[in-house]
Design a protein around this motif. Structure first.
Motif, PDB file in Angstrom:
ATOM      1  N   GLU A  39      17.873   4.200  -4.067  1.00  0.00           N
ATOM      2  CA  GLU A  39      16.869   3.232  -4.505  1.00  0.00           C
ATOM      3  C   GLU A  39      16.526   2.246  -3.399  1.00  0.00           C
ATOM      4  OE1 GLU A  39      14.010   1.743  -6.838  1.00  0.00           O
ATOM      5  OE2 GLU A  39      15.282   3.466  -7.390  1.00  0.00           O
ATOM      6  N   ARG A  40      17.490   1.949  -2.554  1.00  0.00           N
ATOM      7  CA  ARG A  40      17.203   1.005  -1.463  1.00  0.00           C
ATOM      8  C   ARG A  40      16.136   1.551  -0.520  1.00  0.00           C
ATOM      9  NH1 ARG A  40      22.245   3.213  -0.334  1.00  0.00           N
ATOM     10  NH2 ARG A  40      22.398   4.415   1.611  1.00  0.00           N
ATOM     11  N   ASP A  41      16.048   2.877  -0.384  1.00  0.00           N
ATOM     12  CA  ASP A  41      15.011   3.462   0.460  1.00  0.00           C
ATOM     13  C   ASP A  41      13.632   3.297  -0.174  1.00  0.00           C
ATOM     14  OD1 ASP A  41      17.037   4.140   2.140  1.00  0.00           O
ATOM     15  OD2 ASP A  41      16.792   6.323   1.967  1.00  0.00           O
ATOM     16  N   LEU A  42      13.554   3.424  -1.497  1.00  0.00           N
ATOM     17  CA  LEU A  42      12.285   3.205  -2.186  1.00  0.00           C
ATOM     18  C   LEU A  42      11.866   1.745  -2.086  1.00  0.00           C
ATOM     19  CD1 LEU A  42      13.295   5.979  -3.404  1.00  0.00           C
ATOM     20  CD2 LEU A  42      12.006   5.356  -5.447  1.00  0.00           C
ATOM     21  N   THR A  43      12.839   0.841  -2.208  1.00  0.00           N
ATOM     22  CA  THR A  43      12.540  -0.585  -2.070  1.00  0.00           C
ATOM     23  C   THR A  43      12.050  -0.899  -0.671  1.00  0.00           C
ATOM     24  OG1 THR A  43      14.205  -1.145  -3.731  1.00  0.00           O
ATOM     25  CG2 THR A  43      13.520  -2.900  -2.235  1.00  0.00           C
ATOM     26  N   ASP A  44      12.716  -0.329   0.324  1.00  0.00           N
ATOM     27  CA  ASP A  44      12.319  -0.538   1.711  1.00  0.00           C
ATOM     28  C   ASP A  44      10.895  -0.064   1.948  1.00  0.00           C
ATOM     29  OD1 ASP A  44      12.940  -0.928   4.705  1.00  0.00           O
ATOM     30  OD2 ASP A  44      12.405   1.194   4.613  1.00  0.00           O
ATOM     31  N   LEU A  45      10.528   1.097   1.398  1.00  0.00           N
ATOM     32  CA  LEU A  45       9.167   1.600   1.564  1.00  0.00           C
ATOM     33  C   LEU A  45       8.166   0.654   0.925  1.00  0.00           C
ATOM     34  CD1 LEU A  45       7.038   3.710   2.336  1.00  0.00           C
ATOM     35  CD2 LEU A  45       7.567   4.888   0.176  1.00  0.00           C
ATOM     36  N   ARG A  46       8.452   0.193  -0.283  1.00  0.00           N
ATOM     37  CA  ARG A  46       7.519  -0.722  -0.948  1.00  0.00           C
ATOM     38  C   ARG A  46       7.302  -1.984  -0.115  1.00  0.00           C
ATOM     39  NH1 ARG A  46      10.244   1.249  -5.697  1.00  0.00           N
ATOM     40  NH2 ARG A  46      11.765  -0.454  -5.581  1.00  0.00           N
ATOM     41  N   GLU A  47       8.378  -2.500   0.449  1.00  0.00           N
ATOM     42  CA  GLU A  47       8.265  -3.709   1.263  1.00  0.00           C
ATOM     43  C   GLU A  47       7.448  -3.449   2.524  1.00  0.00           C
ATOM     44  OE1 GLU A  47      12.329  -4.757   1.885  1.00  0.00           O
ATOM     45  OE2 GLU A  47      12.558  -5.716  -0.082  1.00  0.00           O
ATOM     46  N   ARG A  48       7.664  -2.307   3.150  1.00  0.00           N
ATOM     47  CA  ARG A  48       6.899  -1.979   4.357  1.00  0.00           C
ATOM     48  C   ARG A  48       5.418  -1.813   4.032  1.00  0.00           C
ATOM     49  NH1 ARG A  48      10.034   0.358   8.819  1.00  0.00           N
ATOM     50  NH2 ARG A  48      12.262   0.279   8.320  1.00  0.00           N
ATOM     51  N   LEU A  49       5.114  -1.160   2.908  1.00  0.00           N
ATOM     52  CA  LEU A  49       3.721  -0.983   2.524  1.00  0.00           C
ATOM     53  C   LEU A  49       3.067  -2.324   2.202  1.00  0.00           C
ATOM     54  CD1 LEU A  49       3.994   2.230   0.314  1.00  0.00           C
ATOM     55  CD2 LEU A  49       2.821   2.046   2.519  1.00  0.00           C
ATOM     56  N   LEU A  95      -7.725   5.286   5.204  1.00  0.00           N
ATOM     57  CA  LEU A  95      -6.288   5.037   5.269  1.00  0.00           C
ATOM     58  C   LEU A  95      -5.876   3.971   4.268  1.00  0.00           C
ATOM     59  CD1 LEU A  95      -3.596   5.688   6.557  1.00  0.00           C
ATOM     60  CD2 LEU A  95      -4.013   3.864   8.213  1.00  0.00           C
ATOM     61  N   ARG A  96      -6.680   2.927   4.123  1.00  0.00           N
ATOM     62  CA  ARG A  96      -6.355   1.910   3.128  1.00  0.00           C
ATOM     63  C   ARG A  96      -6.261   2.513   1.728  1.00  0.00           C
ATOM     64  NH1 ARG A  96      -9.927  -3.273   5.201  1.00  0.00           N
ATOM     65  NH2 ARG A  96      -8.186  -4.396   6.209  1.00  0.00           N
ATOM     66  N   ARG A 128       1.311   3.393  -2.784  1.00  0.00           N
ATOM     67  CA  ARG A 128       2.020   2.344  -3.512  1.00  0.00           C
ATOM     68  C   ARG A 128       2.247   2.732  -4.972  1.00  0.00           C
ATOM     69  NH1 ARG A 128      -1.642  -0.634  -0.119  1.00  0.00           N
ATOM     70  NH2 ARG A 128      -0.454  -1.858   1.444  1.00  0.00           N
ATOM     71  N   GLN A 129       1.397   3.613  -5.485  1.00  0.00           N
ATOM     72  CA  GLN A 129       1.517   4.072  -6.874  1.00  0.00           C
ATOM     73  C   GLN A 129       2.236   5.420  -6.996  1.00  0.00           C
ATOM     74  OE1 GLN A 129       0.492   1.792  -9.080  1.00  0.00           O
ATOM     75  NE2 GLN A 129      -0.132   0.591  -7.281  1.00  0.00           N
ATOM     76  N   HIS A 130       2.601   6.012  -5.867  1.00  0.00           N
ATOM     77  CA  HIS A 130       3.201   7.343  -5.887  1.00  0.00           C
ATOM     78  C   HIS A 130       4.565   7.314  -6.566  1.00  0.00           C
ATOM     79  CE1 HIS A 130       5.514  10.759  -4.016  1.00  0.00           C
ATOM     80  NE2 HIS A 130       4.408  11.382  -4.364  1.00  0.00           N
ATOM     81  N   ASP A 131       4.807   8.312  -7.393  1.00  0.00           N
ATOM     82  CA  ASP A 131       6.060   8.384  -8.160  1.00  0.00           C
ATOM     83  C   ASP A 131       7.003   9.378  -7.481  1.00  0.00           C
ATOM     84  OD1 ASP A 131       8.123   8.535  -9.997  1.00  0.00           O
ATOM     85  OD2 ASP A 131       6.800   8.746 -11.738  1.00  0.00           O
ATOM     86  N   TRP A 132       7.817   8.888  -6.553  1.00  0.00           N
ATOM     87  CA  TRP A 132       8.763   9.762  -5.869  1.00  0.00           C
ATOM     88  C   TRP A 132       9.759  10.362  -6.848  1.00  0.00           C
ATOM     89  CZ3 TRP A 132       9.670  12.603  -1.769  1.00  0.00           C
ATOM     90  CH2 TRP A 132      10.963  13.091  -1.584  1.00  0.00           C
ATOM     91  N   ARG A 133      10.200   9.592  -7.835  1.00  0.00           N
ATOM     92  CA  ARG A 133      11.189  10.108  -8.794  1.00  0.00           C
ATOM     93  C   ARG A 133      10.639  11.297  -9.572  1.00  0.00           C
ATOM     94  NH1 ARG A 133      15.518   8.464  -6.287  1.00  0.00           N
ATOM     95  NH2 ARG A 133      15.969   6.248  -6.458  1.00  0.00           N
ATOM     96  N   ALA A 134       9.346  11.296  -9.856  1.00  0.00           N
ATOM     97  CA  ALA A 134       8.746  12.453 -10.533  1.00  0.00           C
ATOM     98  C   ALA A 134       8.792  13.680  -9.629  1.00  0.00           C
ATOM     99  CB  ALA A 134       7.310  12.139 -10.931  1.00  0.00           C
ATOM    100  N   LEU A 135       8.553  13.483  -8.321  1.00  0.00           N
ATOM    101  CA  LEU A 135       8.660  14.601  -7.393  1.00  0.00           C
ATOM    102  C   LEU A 135      10.098  15.089  -7.311  1.00  0.00           C
ATOM    103  CD1 LEU A 135       7.674  16.551  -5.241  1.00  0.00           C
ATOM    104  CD2 LEU A 135       7.763  14.679  -3.566  1.00  0.00           C
ATOM    105  N   GLU A 136      11.054  14.178  -7.279  1.00  0.00           N
ATOM    106  CA  GLU A 136      12.460  14.578  -7.289  1.00  0.00           C
ATOM    107  C   GLU A 136      12.779  15.434  -8.514  1.00  0.00           C
ATOM    108  OE1 GLU A 136      15.108  11.221  -4.937  1.00  0.00           O
ATOM    109  OE2 GLU A 136      15.023  11.191  -7.110  1.00  0.00           O
TER     110      GLU A 136
END
Length: 388
Positions: A15-25, A48-49, A56-64
């Motif tokens: 989860e920390r990786d998902l949080t890190d991505l959100r913060e970077r975005l 690109l924007r 930002r809306q992508h559901d990585w957990r659904a892909l998992e």
């Protein structure tokens, strides 16, 4: 993990990786808009924007969840950990088939065709067309390990694939690929012709000789012009990744905007974006792929594949064509392929052409763009060699 052990593994990004991505975005820093409107300077700021907003809306957990529903494993091949999908058919006489992706794609290119290939009856087909499907991730891509030393070229990868199929209990099998997957599959057929029953490619690795250029018909002249345009304006990724993958890799690993721009540029440019063709690789498909590169931290190692291949793949047509393939070979060609090849040029290298089909729609990423067509073409290509 021992050298011969095959083990399943769960995909679960911390989860920390998902949080890190959100913060970077949220704190992404973008340049000003391009100064020309025609895409000549690369992916536009507005596009690109929009892509980053969608990420930002992508559901990585659904892909998992989708990923973990597909049987997936790891093993060590030639000292490197290789991850792969291995989906066995319910049909007892299923034919084994190894599918190999390229860049900027991933095993996700084949996600939608696994069901129809392995269980054709459930998808309106015939049991006689069933496959056992093996989909390995190239070294340094996805959940395969990132090589720590040079040498993972297409030929070495092909030998690893042959070892993988042996380990899975398959003596004779078919091979399919596009992009670098086409070269790995070509090498597999060339190095183990007694085992590869047939080859199916969506991108021939063959080039015209000077005499081919001199005698080109109007269709071939058009192909030569497209190849020249590609080399002038469309092959930036080839040149940069063949020379400076490490320098580029810092941006791909540290910046989600940089990674998204670099991958999406090619995912769109090399697909058939005409509305009547289905629009090419969708934003949802792009984001699944981009997120896979991000969370597996493989932007640099995947780019390095070009550096390796540039030092192990002949570029001149004469040397390339001398590395002949004798196994039955079927081609499916799509109109938006950026580096087209004529049948005459391909036949000089692939000596046993059993089919050459040119499609009306589609581009470089057949599994994403035209999955139904690809399934049909694979069934047809291997139907005539299954029992031989």
């Amino acid at each position: 993990m021992s050298e011969v052990k095959i083990e399943p593994f769960p995909v679960s990004i911390p989860e920390r990786d998902l949080t890190d991505l959100r913060e970077r975005l949220d704190r992404v820093r973008l340049p000003e808009a391009e100064t020309v409107p025609d895409g000549a300077q690369g992916i536009g700021l507005s596009r690109l924007r929009s892509l980053l907003d969608a990420w930002r809306q992508h559901d990585w957990r659904a892909l998992e969840k989708r990923w973990n529903a597909i049987p997936h494993y790891r093993t060590r091949l030639d000292g490197l950990g290789i991850a792969f999908w291995w989906v066995r058919s319910p049909e007892p006489d299923a034919f084994p088939l190894v599918l190999t992706h390229g860049w900027p794609g991933s095993v996700l290119e084949f996600e939608d065709i696994i069901g129809p290939l392995t269980d054709p009856v459930a998808h309106g087909g015939s049991a006689e067309d069933a496959f056992d499907v093996v989909v390995p991730a190239l070294p340094g891509f996805g959940f395969s390990a990132r090589p720590q030393e040079p040498g993972w070229k297409p030929g070495r990868t092909a030998r690893a694939w042959a070892d993988l199929m042996t380990r899975l209990g398959y003596g004779r099998f078919g091979a399919h690929g596009g992009d670098w997957g086409a070269l790995v599959s070509t090498e597999l057929a060339r190095l183990a012709p007694e085992r590869v029953a047939a080859l199916h490619l969506t991108m021939p690795f063959a080039s015209p000789l000077p005499e081919d250029v001199a005698t080109a018909d109007e269709t071939e002249k058009g192909m030569l012009a497209r190849r020249e345009r590609f080399m002038l304006t469309g092959s930036t990724h080839v040149r940069v990744q063949s020379v400076l993958p490490q320098t580029l890799g810092y941006s791909l690993l540290d910046s989600p905007a940089g990674l998204a721009a670099w991958l999406s540029e090619a995912l769109v440019a090399f697909s058939d974006t005409r509305p009547e063709a289905g629009g090419g690789v969708s934003v949802a498909q792009q984001l699944d792929d981009i997120a896979l590169y991000w969370f597996t931290r493989t932007g640099a190692s995947a780019a390095r594949w070009y550096w390796e291949a540039a030092r192990g793949t002949p570029r001149d047509a004469e040397t390339q064509n001398a590395l002949t393939v004798t196994v039955p070979t079927a081609f499916t060609l799509f109109p938006a392929e950026p580096f087209p090849v004529s049948r005459r040029w391909a036949a000089r290298r692939y000596h046993n052409l059993i089919s050459w089909n040119e499609m009306e729609y589609g581009g470089h990423f057949a599994g994403w763009e035209q999955p139904g067509v690809l399934v049909s073409e694979l069934r047809n290509a291997f139907r005539q060699v299954r029992d031989h």
